[in-house]
Design an enzyme around this catalytic site. Structure first.
Site, mmCIF file in Angstrom:
data_model
loop_
_atom_site.group_PDB
_atom_site.id
_atom_site.type_symbol
_atom_site.label_atom_id
_atom_site.label_comp_id
_atom_site.label_asym_id
_atom_site.label_seq_id
_atom_site.Cartn_x
_atom_site.Cartn_y
_atom_site.Cartn_z
ATOM 1 N N GLU A 1 11.123 -20.026 22.157
ATOM 2 C CA GLU A 1 11.902 -18.755 21.532
ATOM 3 C C GLU A 1 12.294 -17.869 22.820
ATOM 4 O OE1 GLU A 1 9.406 -17.669 17.873
ATOM 5 O OE2 GLU A 1 8.013 -18.056 19.444
ATOM 6 N N ARG B 1 0.892 -1.131 0.137
ATOM 7 C CA ARG B 1 0.005 0.026 0.126
ATOM 8 C C ARG B 1 0.791 1.295 0.150
ATOM 9 N NH1 ARG B 1 -4.111 -1.375 5.017
ATOM 10 N NH2 ARG B 1 -1.900 -1.954 5.764
ATOM 11 N N LYS C 1 12.815 -27.072 6.879
ATOM 12 C CA LYS C 1 14.014 -27.165 7.716
ATOM 13 C C LYS C 1 14.528 -28.407 7.553
ATOM 14 C CE LYS C 1 12.588 -24.187 11.890
ATOM 15 N NZ LYS C 1 13.726 -22.972 11.419
ATOM 16 N N ASP D 1 -3.804 -1.293 -3.540
ATOM 17 C CA ASP D 1 -5.050 -1.565 -2.591
ATOM 18 C C ASP D 1 -5.744 -2.750 -3.111
ATOM 19 O OD1 ASP D 1 -7.182 -1.510 -1.052
ATOM 20 O OD2 ASP D 1 -7.221 0.732 -1.136
ATOM 21 N N VAL D 2 -5.805 -3.771 -2.116
ATOM 22 C CA VAL D 2 -6.421 -5.017 -2.463
ATOM 23 C C VAL D 2 -8.045 -4.889 -2.761
ATOM 24 C CG1 VAL D 2 -4.660 -6.406 -1.556
ATOM 25 C CG2 VAL D 2 -6.928 -5.906 -0.113
ATOM 26 N N HIS E 1 3.137 -25.590 13.578
ATOM 27 C CA HIS E 1 4.266 -26.047 13.634
ATOM 28 C C HIS E 1 4.439 -27.620 14.225
ATOM 29 C CE1 HIS E 1 5.262 -22.523 11.655
ATOM 30 N NE2 HIS E 1 5.615 -21.937 12.868
ATOM 31 N N HIS F 1 6.934 -23.019 7.485
ATOM 32 C CA HIS F 1 8.391 -22.952 7.276
ATOM 33 C C HIS F 1 9.037 -23.945 8.110
ATOM 34 C CE1 HIS F 1 8.341 -20.491 10.973
ATOM 35 N NE2 HIS F 1 9.511 -20.904 11.087
ATOM 36 N N LYS G 1 0.788 -18.885 7.096
ATOM 37 C CA LYS G 1 0.026 -19.214 8.418
ATOM 38 C C LYS G 1 -0.302 -17.945 9.102
ATOM 39 C CE LYS G 1 3.059 -19.751 11.783
ATOM 40 N NZ LYS G 1 2.872 -18.902 12.759
#
Length: 488
Positions: A218, A53, A184, A96-97, A242, A180, A150
């Protein structure tokens, strides 16, 4: 050294990234595409169009990429000539979608005979509108593919609605639901570990295996994603995709081949075999947590409720631990412990397979400890360690655990593609094996959603834990009741 053979498709590639000025595009997608370009894994004629945008010119966007994407390319992988060539592939359109003329302009910059890849790195609420507009502009054809980031929806109903809307314009084999973690190297190596080595298959079941742990920890907090995260939480953000995908690979039966549907059929069976939780199960076998003020290393950090854009009355969890069961003959009565959290004591993703102790010990002072444990490290390093018992040097027969350690970095010193690079190459080459099928996604939601609803009914606020720790004490108690402990 390339980890893939050079791309040989005769068709040009038009890759269009919606959300092209977002963090995901800047930090992950563009560096991954640069690496694919560097190693010859993109078609000779490739165009990458970023859509956003912001009222950028092409030169503005190139400056954005220089500032925001280049720092995420390792010095060893940076090549001035290759980088200049990569920047030459880039273009930018302000879109702009909800604006039809913008999509008309997008149609004008796309090669009519190209393989078109539409990467939707936007909020899932925009997926339906984007796909409708792409189709109305004549951009969707047999050579088109769409990549969906996701989380795909926030519950079963919204996920089904998105799938229905996207499915109106794209066939299932054109839809790439990306996770993702499935890109890995060590996660993909789980298939080889399990099904390429006959030593493990006879043991990979109850009663030989006593428990399975899957941890994705994390050290980061929510950062600039607080507004999004507070409406999502750890269960939707991490467990539903995940962690359940890792569980599937550990628990699945051998597929008949590596074809996409053969692999995904077996993963679907696992998801459908997950034991549904009653309200009593939810109260006993799940733990929600939320980080408070603490320290990560030497750095003091604020608690979740003090993060910008987090409501004071928030009940969102940043930590989940739970005990699951896969009700099949192979896994009867084997607990699967899943754990994920932000602001944990260290950044680590691992799978721990604990084998049962010998039925009777002839050795003194064995204390009933775990004799054998297979630890599969996914990040930050990639390694596989197998713990066995050995005699401790000296007189007597004192036992001590030792590890057989496969250091994958040393065993395979060649460059290892990052997850997004590997998955983007799979998209370009039409490989669906490491992407979720619609029925997989819906089966995952069918198991997760009743737990989320149960938390709402129970009305319990998340347990507090200090940043820089292993999570709330209730998570340790979850395993202790069964005689286990988290492997840290």
């Amino acid at each position: 050294m390339s980890t893939h053979s050079p791309h040989t498709s005769a068709l040009p590639l038009d890759m269009m990234i919606f959300g092209g000025t977002g963090d995901l595009a800047a930090r992950k997608l563009l560096p991954a595409l640069y690496m694919a370009h560097l190693h010859g894994n993109l078609p000779q004629k490739t165009s990458i169009v970023a859509l956003g945008r912001q009222a950028y010119s092409r030169n503005d966007y190139i400056e954005f990429v220089e500032n925001m994407s280049r720092p995420f390319i390792g010095k060893m992988n940076f090549d001035e000539s290759a980088w200049a060539g990569f920047l030459g592939l880039l273009d930018y359109l302000c879109v702009d979608v909800i604006n039809d003329p913008d999509f008309t302009s997008l149609a004008r910059v796309s090669d009519a005979g190209a393989e078109r890849v539409f990467y939707l790195a936007t909020a899932p609420t925009l997926f339906t509108t984007i796909c409708d507009k792409l189709a109305a502009s004549g951009l969707v054809d047999a050579n088109s593919r769409v990549v969906l980031e996701k989380p795909l929806g926030r519950d079963s109903a919204s996920a089904a609605a998105i799938n229905d809307a996207v499915g109106r314009h794209f066939k299932e084999e054109q839809i790439y639901r990306i996770d993702h973690y499935l890109g890995k190297e060590t996660v993909q190596n789980l298939m080889v570990l399990r099904f390429g080595n006959s030593i493990f298959e006879p043991l990979w079941r109850a009663p030989t295996i006593s428990s399975v742990q899957i941890t994705v920890a994390e050290t980061v907090g929510v950062g600039s994603r607080a507004g999004f995260y507070d409406s999502t939480g750890a269960m939707r953000d991490m467990v539903q995709n995940h962690l359940l995908q890792l569980l599937c690979i550990i628990a699945m039966e051998p597929p008949v081949s590596l074809s996409p549907d053969a692999v995904r059929d077996e993963k679907l069976k696992v998801l459908r075999s997950l034991r549904k939780m009653s309200m009593a199960d939810i109260a006993r076998d799940t733990v929600r947590g939320r980080y408070g003020r603490g320290a990560i290393g030497a750095e003091e950090v604020i608690g979740y409720l003090d993060e910008a854009d987090v409501p004071e009355a928030s009940s969102t969890e940043t930590f989940v631990a739970l005990r699951a069961h896969v009700d099949t003959w192979r896994w009867a009565n084997v607990p699967f412990y899943l754990r994920t959290g932000k602001r944990m004591h260290k950044h680590s993703s691992r799978i721990v397979i604990e084998f049962t102790n010998p039925p009777f010990s002839i050795f003194p002072d064995s204390h009933g400890g775990i004799a054998n444990r297979l630890v599969i490290e996914l990040q930050p390093e990639e390694a596989i360690r197998f713990q066995i018992m050995s005699k401790q040097p000296g007189s007597g027969m004192q036992m001590h655990p030792v590890e057989l350690n496969l250091d994958l970095q040393s065993a395979f010193p060649q460059r290892r593609a990052e997850a997004y690079e590997r998955l983007l190459i799979d998209v370009v080459r039409g490989r669906l094996t490491h992407f979720m099928r619609r029925d997989e996604l819906e089966a995952a939601w069918d198991w997760v959603e009743p737990i989320i609803d149960g938390w709402s009914v129970l009305g319990e606020r998340p347990h507090a834990y200090a940043a820089g720790t292993c999570g709330p004490s209730a998570a340790a108690a979850l395993l202790a009741r069964d005689g286990f402990a988290w492997t840290e």
